[in-house]
Scaffold this motif. Structure first.
Motif, PDB file in Angstrom:
ATOM      1  N   ARG A   1       0.833  -1.206   0.000  1.00 53.37           N
ATOM      2  CA  ARG A   1       0.000   0.000   0.000  1.00 53.37           C
ATOM      3  C   ARG A   1       0.870   1.259   0.000  1.00 53.37           C
ATOM      4  NH1 ARG A   1      -5.449  -0.832   2.397  1.00 53.37           N
ATOM      5  NH2 ARG A   1      -5.809  -3.061   2.513  1.00 53.37           N
ATOM      6  N   ARG A   2       1.925   1.251   0.813  1.00 55.28           N
ATOM      7  CA  ARG A   2       2.802   2.420   0.891  1.00 55.28           C
ATOM      8  C   ARG A   2       3.488   2.687  -0.441  1.00 55.28           C
ATOM      9  NH1 ARG A   2       4.182   0.364   6.131  1.00 55.28           N
ATOM     10  NH2 ARG A   2       6.096  -0.555   5.295  1.00 55.28           N
TER      11      ARG A   2
ATOM     12  N   ILE B   1      -7.832   5.486  -1.776  1.00 59.08           N
ATOM     13  CA  ILE B   1      -6.908   6.560  -2.108  1.00 59.08           C
ATOM     14  C   ILE B   1      -7.644   7.451  -3.104  1.00 59.08           C
ATOM     15  CG2 ILE B   1      -4.700   7.150  -3.185  1.00 59.08           C
ATOM     16  CD1 ILE B   1      -3.692   4.375  -2.321  1.00 59.08           C
TER      17      ILE B   1
ATOM     18  N   LEU C   1       0.941   4.382  -2.744  1.00 60.44           N
ATOM     19  CA  LEU C   1       0.646   5.746  -2.332  1.00 60.44           C
ATOM     20  C   LEU C   1       1.826   6.677  -2.618  1.00 60.44           C
ATOM     21  CD1 LEU C   1      -1.381   7.649  -1.042  1.00 60.44           C
ATOM     22  CD2 LEU C   1      -0.468   7.019   1.197  1.00 60.44           C
TER      23      LEU C   1
ATOM     24  N   ARG D   1     -11.173   7.739  -7.419  1.00 63.20           N
ATOM     25  CA  ARG D   1     -10.845   6.971  -6.226  1.00 63.20           C
ATOM     26  C   ARG D   1     -10.158   5.667  -6.628  1.00 63.20           C
ATOM     27  NH1 ARG D   1     -16.943   7.757  -3.980  1.00 63.20           N
ATOM     28  NH2 ARG D   1     -16.799  10.005  -3.577  1.00 63.20           N
TER      29      ARG D   1
ATOM     30  N   GLN E   1      -4.500   9.462   1.023  1.00 64.13           N
ATOM     31  CA  GLN E   1      -5.202   8.356   1.680  1.00 64.13           C
ATOM     32  C   GLN E   1      -6.476   8.893   2.319  1.00 64.13           C
ATOM     33  OE1 GLN E   1      -3.288   5.121   2.220  1.00 64.13           O
ATOM     34  NE2 GLN E   1      -5.300   4.238   2.542  1.00 64.13           N
ATOM     35  N   ARG E   2      -7.596   8.573   1.699  1.00 64.94           N
ATOM     36  CA  ARG E   2      -8.880   9.043   2.237  1.00 64.94           C
ATOM     37  C   ARG E   2      -9.344   8.181   3.405  1.00 64.94           C
ATOM     38  NH1 ARG E   2     -14.651   9.206  -1.078  1.00 64.94           N
ATOM     39  NH2 ARG E   2     -15.968   9.377   0.762  1.00 64.94           N
ATOM     40  N   SER E   3      -9.117   6.885   3.305  1.00 68.40           N
ATOM     41  CA  SER E   3      -9.481   5.944   4.364  1.00 68.40           C
ATOM     42  C   SER E   3      -8.604   4.721   4.223  1.00 68.40           C
ATOM     43  CB  SER E   3     -10.961   5.554   4.246  1.00 68.40           C
ATOM     44  OG  SER E   3     -11.172   4.752   3.089  1.00 68.40           O
ATOM     45  N   GLY E   4      -8.853   3.715   5.051  1.00 70.13           N
ATOM     46  CA  GLY E   4      -8.044   2.503   4.974  1.00 70.13           C
ATOM     47  C   GLY E   4      -8.221   1.734   3.688  1.00 70.13           C
ATOM     48  N   SER E   5      -9.290   2.031   2.967  1.00 64.97           N
ATOM     49  CA  SER E   5      -9.556   1.274   1.738  1.00 64.97           C
ATOM     50  C   SER E   5      -9.678   2.146   0.493  1.00 64.97           C
ATOM     51  CB  SER E   5     -10.841   0.448   1.892  1.00 64.97           C
ATOM     52  OG  SER E   5     -11.949   1.294   2.155  1.00 64.97           O
TER      53      SER E   5
ATOM     54  N   TYR F   1      -2.929  12.414  -5.160  1.00 63.34           N
ATOM     55  CA  TYR F   1      -3.719  11.383  -4.485  1.00 63.34           C
ATOM     56  C   TYR F   1      -3.338  11.367  -3.009  1.00 63.34           C
ATOM     57  CZ  TYR F   1      -5.464   9.374  -8.822  1.00 63.34           C
ATOM     58  OH  TYR F   1      -6.121   9.178 -10.023  1.00 63.34           O
TER      59      TYR F   1
END
Length: 206
Positions: free
Chosen positions: A72-73, A92, A76, A100, A86-90, A84
């Motif tokens: 994930r990192r 971007i 991102l 999204r 990180q809007r939430s854990g699921s 972009y």
């Protein structure tokens, strides 16, 4: 006079909209190019809007299939220059472009890779960030065998997938026989790719 001002305003508004659309298209094209240039990332399928993150070179069919924190990192980090966050854990998100990138939520150890996006509400402009195995499952579900084979071959040459796990989750029906045969052929192709560079020395993200 009022009509002339209105027409001028309409032309300027139309030009601004066209400029913004062109800018967003260029931004998206640049993003795709950057992702595809990274050995750990690729747009696995532009039509389905699937982004794959390199997972590993060798698999056991019982291996856990999920996006790890380093995977994930990496995504991102490469997406951040294109606005972009990180809007939430699921999710971007790029607010300006209204795009999204959805990441599957972890369900259970024995979850099928075919169900990775089952509960995800994706809009036409959105992408999904997936493991290679999850991306492969989406292609198998979306395409006829010949098209799926062509696209999966391009995937596994850069991002090996857990093909045996996919095989295990296929329905044991005659209609799936061609898919099982395709996975067997892809397994040989993948093994040959993993045995040589550039894959041979690539390591999983840590």
């Amino acid at each position: 006079m009022i009509d002339q001002l209105k027409r001028l305003f309409d032309r300027k508004t139309y030009a601004a909209v066209r400029y913004d659309a062109a800018k967003q298209h260029a931004n998206s094209a640049d993003m795709v190019a950057v992702l595809n240039a990274d050995p750990y990332l690729m747009v696995a399928d532009a039509g389905l809007r699937l982004i794959s993150v390199f997972d590993d070179l060798h698999y056991d069919r019982a291996d856990l299939d999920m996006l790890s924190a380093p995977m994930r990192r990496r995504a991102l980090k490469k997406l951040a220059p294109f606005e972009y966050f990180q809007r939430s854990g699921s999710v971007i998100e790029n607010c300006a472009a209204d795009i999204r990138i959805h990441m599957p939520k972890f369900r259970a150890l024995g979850a099928s890779p075919f169900d990775a996006l089952r509960e995800t509400s994706m809009r036409p402009q959105d992408y999904a960030l997936l493991t290679p195995t999850q991306a492969a499952a989406q292609m198998i579900a979306a395409y006829e065998v010949d098209t799926a084979k062509e696209r999966l071959a391009a995937l596994v040459l850069k991002h090996p997938a857990n093909l045996l796990r996919l095989f295990d989750f296929l329905e044991p029906t005659p209609s799936k026989a061609a898919v099982r045969e395709m996975l067997g052929e892809l397994l040989f192709l993948q093994r040959a790719a993993v045995a040589k560079e550039p894959l041979k020395s690539r390591r999983a993200l840590r």
